[in-house]
Each structure stands twice: as structure tokens, then as C-alpha cells.
Design a protein around this motif. Structure first.
Motif: not given
Lengths: 193, 312
Positions: B4-8, B43-45, B47-51, B65-66
């Protein structure tokens, strides 16, 4: 600050007209022209296409002369000018250099200019016109109208004089009856209180 | 594994740990910005490791944030680069889309203005077609949009989102054949977008882009790509040293189905083509390598599994 007494945008497309009202408002405000314009009327018809802006300006401030912002004292062959307002200094120096030549104009400090010249040459010096804001206002006004008009309208005609101005623009050749249209729009301005 | 695409966003201190973590988990860093003491990672991370990333990032004041548009390249097509269309209308929008992770390029048409005289030349058409999506910023008049849009979309085969002054319904009515997305009441304007309703409009544009791109993602998922573009980027980063000499903010731009590699085509196309991905699969086997119309860059388009029968 005085606001525009009459400000109308006439357009067969209601939404488009509303946007242009906002655009005109913002551009005139950004260019500090609200004080200059008394009445203005825009007519935009994208079907033709044609853009007409007609307006009446307020009474313009007259030309700025040397005595308006400085003190001139003449002693024999030496003239001392004490500057009160620096705004016009650059333009003044340029005019003085043109008249007397750089070698005869000295500036011992920021607010003083000393000229070596005979009394004959300097007798009308106080009336020297340093700046004419109405000239630059004309340029500013036409520039602002060009910013407001839709961009593709490259065929233009503009006029300014006697406190009235207009700009017509189109992307095609201007129609022959354009003068009638401009007169019609001016009549609207004159009718309005 | 679904990426999933996210911004850190977080402090610069120990941010390498987050980068390592994302890479170890099988994710990809698309872009990294360091702004003063803050790091922004797109980044693309998994899904199950977001937490997990959130938990590890917390002591480093990290926030995840997504960002639905990470990994996409979007063309913001402005009718000209004149004061009439710049800076507010075009720049504000391009900048706003960028906040959601997209790489936006502004395409200012040479003769996009006017109703009758509007044109799109072949270079502009090809440059727009190199993107994942084109956002057309049109003017305020229905009459003009109706007449000129046909010319401006000729030859464009990527999804189009149209923004214009008339309402969304009017735009839908006058544009024929229909395009993929419409946003009304965003035409030509001459002021900064800072009032809340204007920001809502920008938000609406982003929403429309996201919707269109999600549909495209679904289409792509039906016939998956032979390699994920993010992985391809990683391989090029690892094996082509010259990419680290490129001064552009994104030496490799990730697209939904390809990459834009900012190296000269003549010198590097062959090198990229022969690069080994895994065992005996080279990039040339699963990717079309073309010269880009943007400078002398290289454009890589990943071929789908149905064509190559290879999945790496």
C-alpha cells in the motif's frame, strides 16, 4: 480608499461571467487600480468571441514638478536643490543630467543636488516636470485589462484619453461594427448614476 | 503480499532504521526528502506491517499516512504558461496533488489557449501519453471547452480528468465522448487557493484522480505486470551506478506500469536491457524500453504476464 462606483460584467454565460467578475476584481486590486477607476464595464461573449472593457477614470493627479517635492535656491551661478521626497530622485537626476550634463550636476549628499549653471539656464527650473503618473497609469491600466481578458484573444485594440479608456480583443479579426459596440457600452456607463 | 502507498513523516534522527525496516519487510522507498530536520518518505509497504512500522516509528516522532497517489506520475496540462494560467490555477493544483504522493509534471501547451486557435502538437501529445493520467485545466466558458477540447484530447490514450469553470454536470454534458473524470468549478482564477471551499475543490480533484487511478489499478490487477515497477526501480538503483550521479529529485520516477529513468537513452538503453533480474531473466525480456520525449530520458513499460509468461 475609494471604490469603483460601477462595476459590471456582462456575459451570456452566467457562470463564466461570475468567474470573470472575480478575476477582474482580483487583478484590479493587485495592480492598485481600484482608486484610479470610477466606472468599468466588461462585455464578454465567448460565442463570437469578443472581449470588451470600457471605463471611466477618476481625475488623475497632474504632473509632478520639481517645486512640488523640493526647495530650489539660486545664488549667482550655483543652484542648490534640497530634496524633500526621495521617490522622484532618480527621475530628477536623469532629467538634470539630460539638461545640464553629468559634469555640472553634483550630489554631495542624499538630499542635496548642486548645479553649476547660469541664471538664464535655471530660471524655469522649479517648473521642471519630473514625473507624470497619468502616463504610467495608462500603461498599468491596459496591462491589467490584458491580464483580465481571456488569453487566446491576441487581436486587440485599445484607446485612452479624456478620462475614458477601452480595450477590445478577440481571437479573430475584430468585427467592423466594433466602434458601435464600444459606444453602446460607454452609453451604459454614462446612464448609470 | 499487498503493497500500500504511504507517506512517512518523522525526525531525521535514526530515520535509516525506518528505511531498513521498510526494505526488510519487502516494501520499497519511492522517494526520500530531507527538509531541515524532517524526513518525508514516500513508500510502498506491505499492508499487514503498517502497524509495525507505526510502532517502531513512534519514538522517532514518525507518522504514517496513506497516500493513494504514491507511485504514479501525473501530467497537469495547462493551456499555457502565461500569467493567465500561472501561477495559481496550475501550480496550486500541481502542488496539492504532489502532497498525496504523486509525481506531477506541468505540461504547458504552446498553443492551448483560445477557442478556434487551440492546438496540441505531437511532442505535447507524446509527453502527456507517457504519464499515468492527465489532468486538463480548462477555462471558464462552456462554449470554448466544448469547441476546443476535442482538439486537445486528440491522440491522448491515458485517462483524463477534466477541470473547468462550468459545473460538473455541464462538463459531462458538453464533453463527448466522455472522459474518465470531471471536476467542475475549477476554471481560470487569479488568486491563491487558501479559503476552505477552494481547498475542498482541490481535495475533490485529488478524489477524482484517486478514483480514476484505482479503476486503472483494478484493470492492471486482472492481467498483472511481469514485475512490479518499484522492484524494477530497486534493481536499477542497485546495479546501475550512474543513476546515483543524477541530480534530479527523482532519478527514477515510478509509474503504475513502468519507470522513467533519467539517464541518456543512447548510452544506457542497452545496459538496462541486458540487466539481469533473476537467473536468466533480463529486463529486456519483460519490459519495453523506449526513448522518452522528455529530454533524453529512458521510458520503461513493463509488459503484462499474459504477454511474457514470466513473473519475477
Amino acid at each position: 480608499m475609494a471604490s469603483i462606483e460601477y462595476f459590471e460584467v456582462e456575459c451570456p454565460e452566467e457562470t463564466g461571467g461570475r468567474y470573470y467578475q472575480r478575476i477582474a476584481d482580483v487583478v484590479l486590486l493587485d495592480h492598485n487600480l481600484i482608486r484610479v477607476i470610477q466606472k468599468i464595464h466588461f462585455f464578454i461573449d465567448p460565442r463570437v468571441p469578443i472581449f470588451v472593457a470600457v471605463g471611466i477614470t477618476r481625475k488623475m493627479p497632474g504632473p509632478v514638478r520639481l517645486r512640488d517635492f523640493s526647495d530650489v535656491s539660486i545664488q549667482d551661478d550655483k543652484v542648490t536643490i534640497s530634496i524633500g521626497d526621495e521617490t522622484y530622485l532618480a527621475k530628477l537626476l536623469k532629467s538634470l543630467w539630460d539638461i545640464f550634463g553629468k559634469e555640472r550636476v553634483e550630489q554631495p549628499d542624499r538630499f542635496t543636488i548642486v548645479i553649476s549653471a547660469s541664471t538664464d539656464e535655471t530660471k524655469d527650473l522649479e517648473d521642471l516636470v519630473v514625473d507624470d503618473p497619468s502616463l504610467s497609469i495608462y500603461k498599468d491600466l491596459i496591462y491589467a485589462l490584458q491580464v483580465i481578458q481571456p488569453e487566446g484573444f491576441k487581436v486587440r485594440r485599445q484607446h485612452y484619453g479624456d478620462g475614458r479608456f477601452y480595450l477590445v480583443a478577440s481571437e479573430d479579426t475584430l468585427p467592423e461594427d466594433i466602434d458601435d459596440l464600444v459606444r453602446e457600452k460607454f452609453a451604459l456607463l454614462e446612464e448609470s448614476p | 503480499m499487498i503493497l500500500v502507498p504511504v507517506t512517512y513523516k518523522g525526525g531525521i534522527y535514526q530515520h535509516d532504521e525506518i528505511i531498513d525496516l521498510i526494505e526488510d519487510l519487502g516494501g520499497y522507498i519511492i522517494q526520500k526528502h530531507i527538509i531541515a530536520t524532517e524526513v518525508v518518505l514516500q513508500a510502498l509497504v506491505p499492508k499487514e506491517d503498517i502497524e509495525l512500522i507505526q510502532r517502531i516509528g513512534k519514538p522517532l516522532t514518525g507518522e504514517l499516512t496513506p497516500s493513494p497517489l504514491v507511485g504514479t506520475e501525473i501530467a497537469v496540462v495547462s493551456m499555457s504558461l502565461e500569467i493567465h494560467h500561472l501561477p495559481h490555477a496550475s501550480c496550486d493544483l500541481a502542488e496539492y496533488i504532489r502532497r498525496f504522493g504523486a509525481k506531477t509534471n506541468m505540461v504547458g501547451l504552446a498553443r492551448g489557449f483560445g477557442k478556434r486557435i487551440a492546438q496540441l502538437n505531437d511532442e505535447e501529445r507524446d509527453v502527456i501519453n507517457e504519464h499515468d493520467l492527465a489532468v486538463y485545466l480548462l477555462g471558464n466558458f462552456e462554449t470554448c471547452i466544448e469547441q476546443k477540447f476535442g482538439v486537445l484530447r486528440r491522440g491522448i490514450d491515458i485517462p483524463i480528468v477534466v477541470c473547468g469553470g462550468p459545473s460538473r454536470e455541464s462538463l459531462q454534458e458538453i464533453i463527448d465522448p466522455p472522459v474518465d473524470g470531471y471536476v467542475g468549478n475549477v476554471g481560470r482564477f487569479m488568486h491563491r487557493t487558501k479559503e476552505s471551499e477552494e481547498l475542498d475543490k482541490l481535495e475533490e480533484v485529488v478524489g477524482e484522480i484517486t478514483r480514476v487511478l484505482d479503476r486503472r489499478r483494478e484493470d492492471l490487477a486482472k492481467d498483472p505486470l511481469s514485475i512490479s515497477p518499484a522492484r524494477l526501480m530497486d534493481i536499477i538503483n542497485e546495479k546501475v551506478d550512474a543513476i546515483h550521479e543524477v541530480l534530479s529529485p527523482t532519478p527514477i520516477t515510478v509509474q503504475m506500469a513502468g519507470l522513467r529513468v533519467k539517464l541518456p537513452y543512447d548510452q544506457y538503453a542497452r545496459i538496462l536491457k541486458d540487466l539481469v533480474i533473476e537467473e536468466d531473466v533480463t529486463i529486456g525480456d519483460i519490459v519495453d524500453i523506449r526513448p522518452s520525449r522528455m529530454r533524453d530520458y529512458i521510458l520503461l513499460k513493463v509488459r503484462p504476464f499474459s504477454e511474457t509468461n514470466i513473473m519475477v
